[in-house]
Design a protein around this motif. Sequence first.
Motif, short mmCIF file in Angstrom:
data_model
loop_
_atom_site.label_atom_id
_atom_site.label_comp_id
_atom_site.label_asym_id
_atom_site.label_seq_id
_atom_site.Cartn_x
_atom_site.Cartn_y
_atom_site.Cartn_z
N SER A 54 0.83 -0.91 0.01
CA SER A 54 -0.14 -0.15 0.09
C SER A 54 0.83 1.24 0.17
O SER A 54 0.46 2.38 -0.66
N LEU A 55 1.90 1.15 0.56
CA LEU A 55 2.94 2.50 0.68
C LEU A 55 3.45 2.61 -0.60
O LEU A 55 3.85 3.62 -1.11
N PHE A 56 3.90 1.46 -1.34
CA PHE A 56 4.33 1.77 -2.64
C PHE A 56 3.25 2.26 -3.65
O PHE A 56 3.70 3.07 -4.31
N LEU A 57 1.99 2.02 -3.35
CA LEU A 57 1.01 2.77 -4.11
C LEU A 57 0.95 4.07 -3.78
O LEU A 57 0.85 4.91 -4.65
N CYS A 58 0.92 4.42 -2.71
CA CYS A 58 0.74 5.96 -2.18
C CYS A 58 1.93 6.67 -2.87
O CYS A 58 1.89 7.72 -3.37
N LYS A 68 4.57 13.51 -12.43
CA LYS A 68 5.76 12.83 -12.59
C LYS A 68 5.33 11.28 -12.62
O LYS A 68 4.35 10.81 -12.42
N HIS A 69 6.33 10.59 -12.91
CA HIS A 69 6.08 8.87 -12.63
C HIS A 69 7.23 8.35 -12.03
O HIS A 69 8.50 8.76 -12.35
N SER A 70 7.04 7.58 -11.28
CA SER A 70 8.21 6.51 -10.76
C SER A 70 7.94 5.06 -11.13
O SER A 70 6.95 4.50 -10.35
N GLY A 71 8.38 4.77 -12.29
CA GLY A 71 8.16 3.32 -12.88
C GLY A 71 8.41 2.43 -12.07
O GLY A 71 7.85 1.34 -11.76
N LEU A 72 9.30 2.33 -10.94
CA LEU A 72 9.96 1.46 -10.05
C LEU A 72 8.74 1.42 -9.00
O LEU A 72 8.22 0.18 -8.72
N PHE A 73 8.12 2.40 -8.31
CA PHE A 73 7.31 2.11 -7.46
C PHE A 73 5.77 1.89 -8.17
O PHE A 73 5.01 0.93 -7.40
N GLU A 74 5.41 2.27 -9.18
CA GLU A 74 4.43 1.73 -10.04
C GLU A 74 4.52 0.18 -10.22
O GLU A 74 3.66 -0.59 -10.05
N ALA A 75 5.79 -0.28 -10.69
CA ALA A 75 5.77 -1.91 -10.85
C ALA A 75 5.84 -2.61 -9.40
O ALA A 75 5.14 -3.77 -9.26
N LEU A 76 6.43 -2.02 -8.53
CA LEU A 76 6.31 -2.73 -6.94
C LEU A 76 5.13 -2.51 -6.52
O LEU A 76 4.37 -3.57 -6.00
N ALA A 77 4.14 -1.50 -6.87
CA ALA A 77 2.86 -1.40 -6.39
C ALA A 77 1.81 -2.11 -6.97
O ALA A 77 1.14 -2.93 -6.20
N PHE A 78 1.97 -2.54 -8.47
CA PHE A 78 1.14 -3.38 -9.24
C PHE A 78 1.38 -4.73 -8.73
O PHE A 78 0.42 -5.63 -8.48
N VAL A 79 2.65 -5.32 -8.38
CA VAL A 79 2.73 -6.54 -8.23
C VAL A 79 2.43 -7.02 -7.02
O VAL A 79 1.83 -7.94 -6.52
N ILE A 115 -9.73 -4.66 -2.06
CA ILE A 115 -9.68 -3.44 -2.95
C ILE A 115 -8.13 -3.16 -3.41
O ILE A 115 -7.72 -2.61 -4.44
N MET A 116 -7.13 -3.50 -2.71
CA MET A 116 -5.68 -3.39 -2.81
C MET A 116 -5.39 -3.94 -4.19
O MET A 116 -4.99 -3.22 -5.16
N ALA A 117 -6.04 -5.32 -4.34
CA ALA A 117 -5.90 -5.81 -5.79
C ALA A 117 -6.65 -5.27 -6.91
O ALA A 117 -6.14 -5.10 -8.05
N ILE A 118 -7.75 -4.54 -6.80
CA ILE A 118 -8.68 -3.86 -7.80
C ILE A 118 -7.83 -2.50 -7.90
O ILE A 118 -7.64 -2.24 -9.33
N GLU A 119 -7.27 -1.76 -7.01
CA GLU A 119 -6.64 -0.60 -7.45
C GLU A 119 -5.24 -1.02 -8.41
O GLU A 119 -4.98 -0.21 -9.10
N ALA A 120 -4.82 -1.88 -8.06
CA ALA A 120 -3.46 -2.19 -9.12
C ALA A 120 -4.08 -2.24 -10.49
O ALA A 120 -3.39 -1.56 -11.27
N PHE A 121 -5.17 -2.84 -10.94
CA PHE A 121 -5.51 -3.04 -12.14
C PHE A 121 -6.35 -1.73 -12.46
O PHE A 121 -6.04 -1.32 -13.70
N LEU A 122 -6.79 -1.09 -11.73
CA LEU A 122 -7.49 0.34 -12.02
C LEU A 122 -6.35 1.36 -12.51
O LEU A 122 -6.55 2.09 -13.39
N PHE A 123 -5.04 1.39 -11.65
CA PHE A 123 -4.17 2.25 -12.15
C PHE A 123 -3.09 1.80 -13.23
O PHE A 123 -2.34 2.51 -13.62
N LEU A 124 -3.11 0.67 -13.62
CA LEU A 124 -2.37 0.02 -14.41
C LEU A 124 -2.12 0.86 -15.76
O LEU A 124 -1.05 1.09 -16.42
N PRO A 125 -3.41 1.15 -16.26
CA PRO A 125 -3.20 2.07 -17.87
C PRO A 125 -2.58 3.14 -17.55
O PRO A 125 -2.17 3.78 -18.63
N PHE A 126 -2.44 3.80 -16.35
CA PHE A 126 -1.66 5.32 -16.09
C PHE A 126 -0.34 5.01 -15.71
O PHE A 126 0.47 6.12 -15.79
#
Length: 193
Positions: A54-58, A68-79, A115-126
């Motif tokens: 959850s902290l990775f997503l935040c 901006k984007h942090s691809g590393l945190f985005e990848a860590l959050a998704f997985v 909800i955590m798992a759902i959030e991962a898929f919701l934000f994946l396109p971004f």
Amino acid sequence: MQQLYFWLTNRYFLIFLIICNLLGTLYGYYWYLGQLEHTRWYFMPFVPDSPTASLFLCTALFFIVLKKHSGLFEALAFVTLIKYGVWAVVMNIFTFIEMGEVTATGLMLCVSHGIMAIEAFLFLPFFKIKKWHILATLIWVFHNDVIDYVYMQYPVYSMLETYIRHIGYFAFWLTVIPIVILWRKFVGMNYLT
């Protein structure tokens, strides 16, 4: 779909989600305090799995709010959101079965982790993720699996102790599947042929 896109790109809604997830993160770390009291210091970063996800997503959403984007945190959050979100839902359902009853705390954990798992898929396109972000995430999550199931630092569900080998195997596939999803989306399967 346009309505969903509006909300997921709305700066104020993203700030609201960051606050909600941050509160859940803090509660998650509080939840682990009992286990952390008996954990060696060098294992501590790898014990509270769900709140760290959850902290990775935040962190990823914070960068998006700043445009901006942090691809590393985005990848860590998704997985990790998928891995530990699905893991916790399944473990709580198994706990209900083992105990022969459904508890309010278990239901709360199922909903919040679902909800955590759902959030991962919701934000994946971004997300904007590169190959090295996926590989770094793979190393982090597999390392975490070794800490959990070789050094036995996994989240304690005492009534499921006898199934720990099966749970570890399940956790392995909960790492592989979201990594493959990221690889297909951001690198492509042609890269392997």
